[in-house]
Design an enzyme around this catalytic site. Structure first.
Site, PDB file in Angstrom:
ATOM      1  N   GLN A  28       0.832  -1.203   0.000  1.00 34.27           N
ATOM      2  CA  GLN A  28       0.000   0.000   0.000  1.00 34.27           C
ATOM      3  C   GLN A  28       0.867   1.252   0.000  1.00 34.27           C
ATOM      4  O   GLN A  28       0.561   2.245  -0.656  1.00 34.27           O
ATOM      5  CB  GLN A  28      -0.931  -0.004   1.218  1.00 34.27           C
ATOM      6  CG  GLN A  28      -1.666   1.298   1.481  1.00 34.27           C
ATOM      7  CD  GLN A  28      -2.632   1.683   0.369  1.00 34.27           C
ATOM      8  OE1 GLN A  28      -3.106   0.836  -0.364  1.00 34.27           O
ATOM      9  NE2 GLN A  28      -2.927   2.976   0.250  1.00 34.27           N
ATOM     10  N   GLU A  29       1.980   1.216   0.725  1.00 26.69           N
ATOM     11  CA  GLU A  29       2.837   2.383   0.851  1.00 26.69           C
ATOM     12  C   GLU A  29       3.668   2.642  -0.409  1.00 26.69           C
ATOM     13  O   GLU A  29       3.771   3.782  -0.860  1.00 26.69           O
ATOM     14  CB  GLU A  29       3.785   2.206   2.046  1.00 26.69           C
ATOM     15  CG  GLU A  29       3.105   2.314   3.407  1.00 26.69           C
ATOM     16  CD  GLU A  29       2.737   3.755   3.750  1.00 26.69           C
ATOM     17  OE1 GLU A  29       3.111   4.666   3.012  1.00 26.69           O
ATOM     18  OE2 GLU A  29       2.060   3.945   4.777  1.00 26.69           O
ATOM     19  N   SER A  30       4.252   1.587  -0.972  1.00 27.25           N
ATOM     20  CA  SER A  30       5.245   1.821  -2.031  1.00 27.25           C
ATOM     21  C   SER A  30       5.132   0.881  -3.224  1.00 27.25           C
ATOM     22  O   SER A  30       5.933   0.976  -4.154  1.00 27.25           O
ATOM     23  CB  SER A  30       6.650   1.652  -1.450  1.00 27.25           C
ATOM     24  OG  SER A  30       6.873   0.291  -1.094  1.00 27.25           O
ATOM     25  N   LYS A  72      -0.437  11.877   3.375  1.00 28.44           N
ATOM     26  CA  LYS A  72       0.639  11.453   4.252  1.00 28.44           C
ATOM     27  C   LYS A  72       1.264  12.598   5.048  1.00 28.44           C
ATOM     28  O   LYS A  72       2.376  12.480   5.507  1.00 28.44           O
ATOM     29  CB  LYS A  72       1.731  10.745   3.436  1.00 28.44           C
ATOM     30  CG  LYS A  72       1.286   9.405   2.873  1.00 28.44           C
ATOM     31  CD  LYS A  72       2.407   8.780   2.111  1.00 28.44           C
ATOM     32  CE  LYS A  72       1.996   7.407   1.610  1.00 28.44           C
ATOM     33  NZ  LYS A  72       1.880   6.459   2.704  1.00 28.44           N
ATOM     34  N   TYR A  94      -7.209   3.681   3.095  1.00 31.20           N
ATOM     35  CA  TYR A  94      -5.870   3.120   3.309  1.00 31.20           C
ATOM     36  C   TYR A  94      -5.955   1.778   4.046  1.00 31.20           C
ATOM     37  O   TYR A  94      -5.382   0.773   3.615  1.00 31.20           O
ATOM     38  CB  TYR A  94      -5.066   4.145   4.105  1.00 31.20           C
ATOM     39  CG  TYR A  94      -3.687   3.747   4.558  1.00 31.20           C
ATOM     40  CD1 TYR A  94      -2.581   4.007   3.758  1.00 31.20           C
ATOM     41  CD2 TYR A  94      -3.475   3.182   5.809  1.00 31.20           C
ATOM     42  CE1 TYR A  94      -1.291   3.692   4.197  1.00 31.20           C
ATOM     43  CE2 TYR A  94      -2.201   2.865   6.251  1.00 31.20           C
ATOM     44  CZ  TYR A  94      -1.109   3.115   5.433  1.00 31.20           C
ATOM     45  OH  TYR A  94       0.157   2.810   5.875  1.00 31.20           O
TER      46      TYR A  94
END
Length: 478
Positions: free
Chosen positions: A303-305, A471, A430
């Site tokens: 999910q982040e990268s 973020k 998210y």
């Protein structure tokens, strides 16, 4: 002599009365006497299944709540076809069928339905790549459904409009196996309930929807249709209670709240990344997960990268776990672009967040709250918890806090909070995304569909810019 005969007659009468009273014992009395209620269900991800942590499933937890309501033990009896399950109900070996079955007027002639507690729709599905059918006239192949199912009953109704419609019925496969048969090209079309389809498409994105066969079908439990109302009389208020106290909503959120939306391109890319990219980093996710599930850590990282170790954002968040400079320093990461360090630091930070959640909050709620905190900071999550409590809901249940997080973007709410404005709406998406990724990883892993390999040298990647307008508070230690 006469007295002895009289005593014998009285004794026989008393015995006959006792036998008759035993025969007349109500279903509820029998359940109480046995201290057990027997509930039948079709085994599957949306009803009942055995997981590492024990018995799971929407219908299982709902039936468990009813058993506790009655003050008895639950015996959940899984079945693999409807014929056997209905036969056991007819014979008295089951008290209730709780299997996500829809109300049908034909069935109601033989069985008593409880109150409606959910609605679903039936979808005609096919494999991506075929010409999409828009109605039954467009079908050009084999249509197979579960025998004696709601799908079969629906097709019988449809045949009145489409008299040339033909289909096959099977008891050898369950609903998920039929969906897999479509993927494998063994059959061309089948029908699936919307909630089953949502769960299945997390890891099989090539399954597509042609059209809706039914809409808003009411779901209810089934009982025998006889003169005994004792059990039914308690089922009705039970459902009123679980709706009123939000317990039904919490269960819905737990099992289906994160899978309502489906993105074909995103899911396809994720499945491809599991095969090609994850094996490079999986050993580190496993090594540094600690008390966390490595698959949860990997889902968070995707999910982040999208598992790009050189990912970066305009706000300075970097690496495969997207750590801020401050958080990296806090967890001892000296080079955020070095994936092993970044994974170790991200795992340590998430573990700290989980520990920071009040001890009274059980799993999985504490994990979902910690994930939201990883995204927007614990301070903002706690603000949402306070709003939740002020509105009369539980600040310890993710399902309730999830409803209030989006309020942090509204001035009339955030101006009264300690930490102010935050994109709580993005935090909800998210967490939902991570839960979908996590579910898919768990399924693939437990079905031996993932291939593990040893770590290899750093891939030749270029920095990727991540749009992280959500973020601004990522990794906020507050």
């Amino acid at each position: 002599m006469i007295r002895q005969k009289l005593i014998t007659i009285i004794t026989l009468v008393m015995l006959l009365c006792a036998c008759d009273m035993q025969q007349q014992q109500s279903q509820l009395s029998q359940i109480k006497t046995q201290n057990k209620i027997r509930v039948g269900t079709l085994a599957g991800a949306s009803n009942y299944y055995q997981a590492v942590q024990g018995e799971q499933g929407f219908e299982y937890e709902l039936a468990q709540a009813f058993a506790e309501h009655l003050g008895v033990e639950l015996e959940m009896v899984p079945f693999f076809n409807l014929t056997d399950m209905f036969s056991r109900l007819d014979s008295g070996d089951l008290d209730i069928i709780a299997s996500g079955l829809t109300y049908d007027s034909m069935r109601s002639q033989y069985y008593r339905f409880g109150p409606t507690y959910r609605t679903i729709s039936q979808k005609l599905v096919y494999k991506q790549g075929r010409v999409r059918p828009r109605d039954f006239d467009d079908l050009t192949g084999n249509l197979t459904v579960l025998a004696k199912s709601s799908h079969s009953l629906a097709l019988q109704q449809v045949k009145q409009t489409y008299p040339d419609l033909n289909w096959n019925e099977t008891e050898d496969l369950d609903e998920e196996e039929l969906l897999q048969a479509v993927i494998d090209g063994e059959i061309d079309y089948t029908l699936a309930d919307s909630h089953t389809l949502s769960l299945f498409r997390r890891y099989h994105p090539n399954l597509s929807i042609g059209f809706s066969v039914t809409r808003n079908d009411p779901i209810a439990w089934l009982m025998r249709k006889d003169n005994d109302d004792s059990l039914y009389a308690l089922v009705v208020p039970f459902f009123g209670e679980v709706k009123q106290n939000n317990q039904l909503y919490v269960l819905e959120e737990k099992y289906f709240g994160h899978v309502r939306q489906f993105n074909y391109v995103n899911t396809l890319a994720y499945i491809e990344a599991i095969k090609k990219t994850l094996p490079k980093y999986q050993p580190w996710f496993e090594q540094y997960a600690g008390s966390l599930d490595w698959r949860l850590l990997a889902a968070l990282s995707y999910q982040e990268s999208m598992w790009n170790p050189r990912a970066k954002s305009p706000t300075g968040v970097r690496g495969i776990m997207m750590l801020t400079r401050a958080t990296a320093k806090q967890v001892g990461v000296t080079n955020r672009l070095e994936p092993e360090q970044n994974i170790k630091g991200g795992a340590e930070y998430l573990a700290k967040l989980v520990k920071r959640i009040p001890a009274r909050i059980p799993q999985p709620d504490r994990t979902w709250l910690a994930l939201a905190a990883y995204n927007i900071g614990w301070g903002h999550v706690n603000d949402a918890r306070i709003i939740t409590q002020q509105q009369g809901a539980s600040p310890d249940k993710w399902a309730d806090v999830k409803k209030r997080l989006p309020l942090l973007i509204k001035k009339r709410y955030y101006r009264k909070t300690k930490y102010g404005y935050s994109r709580g709406d993005v935090a909800v998406k998210y967490v939902d995304n991570i839960r979908r990724y996590y579910d898919a990883l768990v399924w693939l892993d437990e079905n031996n569909a993932m291939k593990k390999i040893e770590p290899i040298s750093e891939p030749n990647t270029v920095p990727t810019t991540i749009n992280d307008t959500n973020k601004s508070n990522t990794n906020d230690p507050t």
